[in-house]
Design an enzyme around this catalytic site. Structure first.
Site, short mmCIF file in Angstrom:
data_model
loop_
_atom_site.label_atom_id
_atom_site.label_comp_id
_atom_site.label_asym_id
_atom_site.label_seq_id
_atom_site.Cartn_x
_atom_site.Cartn_y
_atom_site.Cartn_z
N ASN A 149 -70.97 3.66 -44.40
CA ASN A 149 -70.96 2.13 -44.11
C ASN A 149 -71.90 1.87 -42.99
O ASN A 149 -71.84 2.33 -42.06
CB ASN A 149 -69.62 1.92 -43.53
CG ASN A 149 -68.35 2.16 -44.35
OD1 ASN A 149 -68.59 2.15 -45.46
ND2 ASN A 149 -67.06 2.23 -43.73
N ASN A 186 -61.95 6.28 -44.93
CA ASN A 186 -62.82 5.45 -44.42
C ASN A 186 -62.94 5.56 -42.73
O ASN A 186 -61.98 5.34 -42.12
CB ASN A 186 -62.18 4.07 -44.59
CG ASN A 186 -63.24 2.82 -44.28
OD1 ASN A 186 -64.23 2.66 -44.83
ND2 ASN A 186 -63.19 2.29 -43.14
N GLU A 187 -64.32 5.75 -42.53
CA GLU A 187 -64.63 5.80 -41.10
C GLU A 187 -63.71 6.59 -40.23
O GLU A 187 -63.38 6.39 -39.15
CB GLU A 187 -64.66 4.17 -40.69
CG GLU A 187 -65.93 3.37 -41.04
CD GLU A 187 -66.15 2.24 -40.52
OE1 GLU A 187 -65.27 1.72 -39.93
OE2 GLU A 187 -67.21 1.39 -40.90
N TRP A 216 -69.46 -6.00 -47.80
CA TRP A 216 -68.25 -6.25 -47.11
C TRP A 216 -68.27 -7.38 -46.38
O TRP A 216 -69.11 -7.78 -45.64
CB TRP A 216 -68.19 -5.29 -46.00
CG TRP A 216 -67.00 -5.26 -45.04
CD1 TRP A 216 -66.87 -5.64 -44.03
CD2 TRP A 216 -65.71 -4.40 -45.67
NE1 TRP A 216 -65.39 -5.63 -43.48
CE2 TRP A 216 -64.68 -4.79 -44.78
CE3 TRP A 216 -65.35 -3.83 -46.92
CZ2 TRP A 216 -63.50 -4.39 -44.85
CZ3 TRP A 216 -64.12 -3.43 -47.17
CH2 TRP A 216 -63.24 -3.76 -46.09
N TYR A 254 -74.65 -5.18 -36.61
CA TYR A 254 -74.20 -4.22 -35.40
C TYR A 254 -75.38 -3.63 -34.97
O TYR A 254 -75.12 -2.44 -34.73
CB TYR A 254 -73.03 -3.58 -35.92
CG TYR A 254 -71.67 -4.50 -36.00
CD1 TYR A 254 -71.39 -5.46 -35.44
CD2 TYR A 254 -70.93 -4.01 -37.05
CE1 TYR A 254 -70.18 -6.18 -35.67
CE2 TYR A 254 -69.57 -4.73 -37.65
CZ TYR A 254 -69.46 -5.88 -36.71
OH TYR A 254 -68.35 -6.66 -37.30
#
Length: 738
Positions: A417, A361-362, A496, A423
């Protein structure tokens, strides 16, 4: 036979030399892991318990089973080290038999200290230390199904919906035969065979399919180890017959039919408990996820409790399961990613709910082109395929990872994501971004592994990005639903998060130490309005919900009342009188109503209704306005000059002038240099991406004030004096007119 003895009570616990009595599950970060400041205790603590042999069944072998010790553990018995284990979210076992005396001291040293070889180390959630899941002793005869191989359940069942069931059993010791029995949901025998072989194929004509939320039908495979007519050991597993595929155009396909995956991600922690949650907590979580109408869950960012995977099987949830290979690639952590993946697959292979194994993840926060990182992923991808021929691999990529990068194309399918609209960027950018990916790579299945925004008990009639109001979160999710749900090529989308969760490094939104992107609060007591937006689209349970119930005092003469419902029309009543009836194909009903004095509102559709109250006031109720807890500055502390920039200006507006661009560039260089010195130039610094062109474009919609509070998670700190000095400089920079 096999006997299981729970040993959750009677433990002594020591932190920094201070002893106390505790019961399991237990975490030493249940409070400081979500109170903000990024200062929760990370170190080694000791759990100790007396084990009397007389209290255990008379068996030849005894194994200690630990279902979760975060993040490393050393097990000792009577002062002798028996084993160590790295990885805080999986089951592991250790043989006690040879070292058991009449009275024994069992000691488990658990350590969540910083490490360069055990994942996770860098992530936006708290790494709660403790023995936070059940601990048991499993007693078996010398001939038994394997217990030590990466926490295996002892059997591996591979159902084929065409009418066969392949079962492989793993046996220790001598035996005469193995009896394989398949039971239906009612416990009736479907087929039974007794063989010597540890690998058999059973015929199951026309099996009842496991069909997701529609019909999560489960069989039970029971496998018994025999010596003549005596059953030496027995293991069971619930299994489901189903087929699936992921098509780049049609999305997820279950049993030959298109089955769009629309759901949520889940973190497991709770207020006052951390990760030390109970069976009842798991059940409540599943009930809430089912109520919202989700048909898929991304169990992030680690292996969850076995009981929750069982609930997923029983509720028909389609699951993305993953290991905590997250955020920052560590050259010394490769073996740990391999062992955690082996444990994840060995322990969860039998669950029909799981369809993909998540590699990471990321993970490209530092460098997406790092050769060691790429090799690590290729190894994991090959490992998954060698251990499981029936499932696919996937990854959750960071927004800033270029879609052409090699790492994006390693796994079988991929997801991103994205937080456009929270953001940085605008909400409207989400759908088109995926369209662009799909156009460039039409044969590559793409999904959205995370999207969301934060909401607390702040309110406004003019929601804007970054205000942390319940109204903006509701607007954001309305837009995301309308963008994502019609795009059937998206193989899965995951909000999320389903629940707010602990992230002790966070200092934003007015309540530090938590990520508030949940549709439900961390205590599971309050369902935010956005919860009902999804329920209106996904659930068949009829309902009517009035939004913004906590936003009572309002200043405007005419105000918006929004209603969510999965019914075709809604009638609004004001103080008992019918006001208006509306239809809404998108399930979001908007009414503009007069705001005079106290108004009792009732929304009705057939037998379903909901009620709320609004109150006309002359001055805005400041209880509704965001106030950062412990903030260096709040928005109202800042001097503003009309027509000029300030800390409350968007970065994109400041960067529009050469003078503003120079001020921010110098500031960024200074902070990056300080961070590099602080971290001694370590590779993979997640803050390094702040300096690239794409990131600057992403954060253009942030105000300087907002981003100054957020970057503390990256180790970048601002003083009050620095911010006030920066504001004075910005007050001399003219805003450019659009």
């Amino acid at each position: 036979m096999r006997y299981i003895t729970e040993i959750n009570s009677g433990w002594e616990f020591s932190k920094e030399g201070k002893w106390e009595r505790v019961s399991l599950p237990h975490s030493w970060n249940s409070v400081d892991g979500m109170d903000g400041g990024n200062d929760y205790y990370r170190g080694q603590c000791i759990y100790r318990r007396t084990i009397l042999k007389s209290e255990l069944p008379e068996s030849q072998e005894h194994f200690l089973e630990i279902n979760g010790a975060n993040s490393s553990a050393v097990v000792s018995l009577n002062g002798k080290k028996l084993m160590s284990h790295d990885g805080g979210y999986s089951t592991f076992r250790v043989r006690l038999s040879d070292d058991l005396k009449d009275e024994n001291t069992l000691e488990i040293a658990v350590d969540n200290s910083l490490s360069s070889r055990v994942y996770p180390q860098t992530a936006d959630f708290t790494f709660y230390g403790g023995l936070y899941r059940d601990v048991r002793i499993i007693s078996v005869p010398s001939s038994h199904f394997s217990l030590e191989w990466f926490g295996t359940p002892g059997i591996k069942a591979t159902p084929d919906p065409k009418g066969t069931l392949e079962v492989e059993s793993f046996v220790e010791g001598e035996y005469d035969a193995i009896r394989y029995t398949l039971l239906d949901r009612d416990g009736k025998t479907v087929t039974e065979e007794t063989r010597k072989e540890t690998k058999v194929k059973l015929s199951v004509p026309s099996p009842h399919l496991w069909n997701g939320r529609k019909d999560p039908y489960l069989y039970t495979i029971k496998v018994e180890l025999l010596e003549k007519d005596e059953v030496l050991d027995r293991v069971e597993a619930e299994i489901g017959f189903r087929s699936f595929s992921i098509d780049p155009e049609r999305g997820f396909i279950l049993n030959g039919e298109e089955y769009p995956l629309r759901g949520v991600s889940r973190h497991q922690d709770r207020i006052g408990k951390g990760n030390a949650i109970t069976k009842e907590d798991h059940e409540e979580d599943m009930a809430l996820i089912a109520e919202v109408g989700a048909n898929t869950i991304r169990l992030a960012h680690y292996q969850h409790d076995q009981y929750f995977y069982q609930l997923c099987d029983r509720y028909g949830m389609v699951v993305w399961a993953e290991i905590p290979y997250i955020s920052q690639h560590m050259p010394g952590g490769r073996e740990n990613t391999i062992s955690q993946m082996k444990e994840l697959i060995c322990q969860n292979y039998n669950h029909p709910s799981i369809v993909v194994w998540g590699l990471s993840n990321e993970i490209t926060m530092g460098n997406s082109k790092d050769p060691d990182l790429l090799e690590n992923h290729r190894i994991l991808n090959d490992l998954c395929h060698s251990m499981d021929k029936t499932r696919l691999t996937t990854m959750a990529m960071l927004t800033m990872c270029n879609i052409d990068d090699e790492i994006v194309h390693i796994s079988d399918v991929v997801a991103y994501n994205h937080y456009f609209g929270w953001y940085g960027g605008e909400v409207s950018m989400n759908g088109p971004w995926f369209d662009n990916f799909h156009k460039k790579y039409p044969s590559r299945a793409i999904g959205c592994s995370e999207y969301g925004c934060e909401a607390l008990n702040w309110h406004t009639s003019r929601p804007t990005q970054g205000d942390y109001t319940e109204e903006y979160q509701a607007y954001y999710h309305e837009e995301m639903i309308k963008q994502f749900f019609p795009r059937k090529y998206l193989w899965a989308t995951y909000v999320w998060n389903m629940f707010d969760f602990g992230a002790d490094a966070r200092g934003e939104g007015g309540e530090n130490g938590q990520n508030h992107k949940g549709l439900v609060t961390i205590d599971r007591k309050y369902k935010k309005d956005s919860f009902y937006a999804y329920k209106a689209w996904l659930s068949e349970e009829k309902f009517v919900h009035i939004c913004s119930k906590r936003y009572v005092d309002r200043t405007e003469d005419m105000t918006l009342v929004k209603v969510y419902s999965n019914l075709p029309e809604v009638t609004l009543f004001l103080n008992g009188e019918k006001f208006e009836t509306k239809k809404a194909e998108d399930h979001f009903f908007s009414f503009t109503v007069p705001n005079k004095g106290r108004t009792e509102i009732k929304a009705v559709s057939g037998e379903y209704s909901d009620e709320a109250v609004i109150n006309k006031v002359e001055v805005f109720n400041e209880e509704y306005r965001l106030k950062e807890k412990g903030a260096i500055l709040n928005w109202f502390d800042i001097t503003e000059r009309e027509g000029y920039c300030s800390l409350n200006s968007k970065i994109s507006d400041i960067m529009a002038s050469w003078k503003g661009k120079m001020i921010l560039s110098l500031l960024l260089m200074k902070k990056a240099k300080g961070l590099k010195k602080k971290n001694k130039g370590e590779k993979g610094n997640p803050a390094s991406s702040m300096a690239n062109k794409d990131m600057m474009a992403m954060v253009g919609s942030f105000t300087i004030l907002r981003i100054s509070s957020m970057v503390s998670m990256l180790g970048i700190e601002f003083t009050k004096e620095e911010l006030l000095s920066l504001n004075r400089k910005l007050n001399k920079v003219k805003l450019k007119k659009n």
